[in-house]
Scaffold this motif. Structure first.
Motif, short mmCIF file in Angstrom:
data_model
loop_
_atom_site.label_atom_id
_atom_site.label_comp_id
_atom_site.label_asym_id
_atom_site.label_seq_id
_atom_site.Cartn_x
_atom_site.Cartn_y
_atom_site.Cartn_z
N PHE A 174 18.65 -46.71 -34.96
CA PHE A 174 19.23 -47.59 -33.94
C PHE A 174 18.59 -47.24 -32.60
O PHE A 174 18.73 -46.13 -32.11
N PHE A 175 17.86 -48.21 -32.04
CA PHE A 175 17.21 -48.04 -30.74
C PHE A 175 17.97 -48.87 -29.72
O PHE A 175 17.97 -50.10 -29.78
N VAL A 176 18.62 -48.20 -28.79
CA VAL A 176 19.48 -48.86 -27.81
C VAL A 176 18.75 -48.95 -26.48
O VAL A 176 18.25 -47.94 -25.97
N ASP A 177 18.68 -50.15 -25.91
CA ASP A 177 18.10 -50.37 -24.58
C ASP A 177 19.04 -51.29 -23.83
O ASP A 177 18.98 -52.52 -23.98
N GLU A 178 19.96 -50.71 -23.05
CA GLU A 178 20.98 -51.49 -22.36
C GLU A 178 21.07 -51.06 -20.91
O GLU A 178 21.20 -49.88 -20.59
N ASN A 179 20.99 -52.07 -20.04
CA ASN A 179 21.06 -51.82 -18.59
C ASN A 179 20.03 -50.78 -18.18
O ASN A 179 20.30 -49.92 -17.33
N ASN A 180 18.84 -50.85 -18.81
CA ASN A 180 17.71 -49.96 -18.51
C ASN A 180 17.98 -48.50 -18.86
O ASN A 180 17.32 -47.60 -18.34
N LYS A 181 18.93 -48.27 -19.75
CA LYS A 181 19.20 -46.93 -20.26
C LYS A 181 18.93 -46.95 -21.76
O LYS A 181 19.33 -47.87 -22.46
#
Length: 261
Positions: free
Chosen positions: A104-111
Motif C-alpha cells: 500500500f503506497f499512500v500519497d495524501e496531502n503531499n505526505k
C-alpha cells in the motif's frame, strides 16, 4: 477522503473476501490478467474521485506465481483541498485462490507512507512493515484466522466462487492493523442500468466492523452482475464520515482462464 476509507472502498468495490474452505467453483475463472475496471466515487452526492482496478500480468512475488491486482485511488483535482493518489497492490495466487499479501503506497496531502503485508501459513500469520517518508520502518507480526485476506482481493475470490441467491458468506479480513469477520448476504436480484448496459445484478448486503469514521450506519450494499464474470458495478455505503457511492464507469474484460490454470 480518509486513508483507511480509500482502502476500504476500493476493497469493497473490488471487494468482499474468501476463506480457504473449499466451495463449489465454476470451471472458468470469473476474471483474468488484463481485466480493468474504472469507478467514479461520489461523497455526499459530489464526485470526489476515481478508483481504477487492474489485474496485471503474471509475476513472481515471495517466490510464487501471482497476478498483481492494482487499485489506484485518486481525488478529483477540482476538489483538491486534500489531494490523494494512493496505490494498493494485492498479490493474488490463482492456484491457492487467495492473496499472498499486499503493498500500500499512500500519497495524501503531499505526505507519503508505505505498508507491506505478507500473509503466511495459509493466511494465519501476517508480517507487516510500515514506513513513513523520512522515518525508519517498523515491523509487527499478527496471528490471524486461517484464510485471512486483504479487502482488495475479496471480490475476486468471491467472484470465482460464484454468487448464489439467498447465500450468506462469512470471511476473515485483515486490514494491516485490524482483523475482523466480514459478513455478506445475497439479498435478491434486480435490473440496473450500468456502464455495461442494462443488466441483472445480485444485491449483496455487507456487514463490516470498522470503527470511528468508517463505522457503517447500516449495511453496505454491493451490486454484482449475475453473469459468470460477476462484475461489481455499484457500491453504496452510509458511513459515519458521510454517504459514499462508487459506480462502474468503464470496464474491459481480461483473459478468461480455467480455474487454477
Amino acid at each position: 477522503m480518509h486513508t483507511r476509507f480509500n482502502v476500504a472502498i476500493v476493497g469493497l468495490m473490488s471487494a468482499m473476501l474468501s476463506s480457504s474452505v473449499a466451495l463449489a467453483q465454476e470451471s472458468k475463472a470469473a476474471f483474468g490478467p488484463g481485466e480493468q475496471s474504472l469507478y467514479r466515487v461520489q461523497y455526499l452526492g459530489v464526485t470526489a474521485g476515481t478508483a481504477q482496478i487492474t489485474v496485471g500480468a503474471p509475476m513472481k512475488q515471495w517466490g510464487e506465481q501471482v497476478w498483481p491486482i492494482v487499485s489506484l485511488a485518486k481525488s478529483d483535482p477540482v476538489i483538491g483541498v486534500w489531494p490523494i493518489k494512493d496505490k494498493f497492490v494485492s498479490y493474488w495466487n490463482d492456484a491457492a485462490q487467495r492473496s499472498l499479501g499486499s503493498d500500500f503506497f499512500v500519497d495524501e496531502n503531499n505526505k507519503r507512507r508505505r505498508q507491506r503485508v505478507q500473509l503466511k501459513e495459509a493466511g494465519r500469520v501476517a508480517h507487516v512493515v510500515r514506513q513513513r517518508e523520512g522515518a525508519a520502518p517498523t515491523e509487527a507480526t499478527h496471528e490471524l484466522p486461517e484464510g485471512s485476506m486483504d479487502l482488495a482481493s475479496a471480490t475476486f475470490a468471491l467472484r470465482n466462487r460464484g454468487i448464489a441467491d439467498g447465500q450468506e458468506y462469512t470471511y476473515p479480513v485483515f486490514t494491516g492493523s485490524k482483523s475482523f469477520m466480514l459478513r455478506a448476504t445475497v439479498d435478491g436480484r434486480q435490473r440496473m442500468k450500468t456502464a455495461l448496459g442494462e443488466r441483472e445484478v445480485f444485491r449483496v448486503k455487507l456487514q463490516t466492523q470498522f470503527s470511528e469514521k468508517l463505522q457503517a450506519r447500516r449495511d453496505i450494499i454491493a451490486y454484482f452482475t449475475t453473469d459468470p464474470s460477476h462484475v461489481p458495478v455499484r457500491v453504496e455505503a452510509d458511513l459515519a464520515l458521510g454517504s459514499i457511492v462508487a459506480e462502474l464507469a468503464e470496464y474491459k474484460q481480461g483473459r478468461l482462464m480455467a480455474m487454477n490454470d
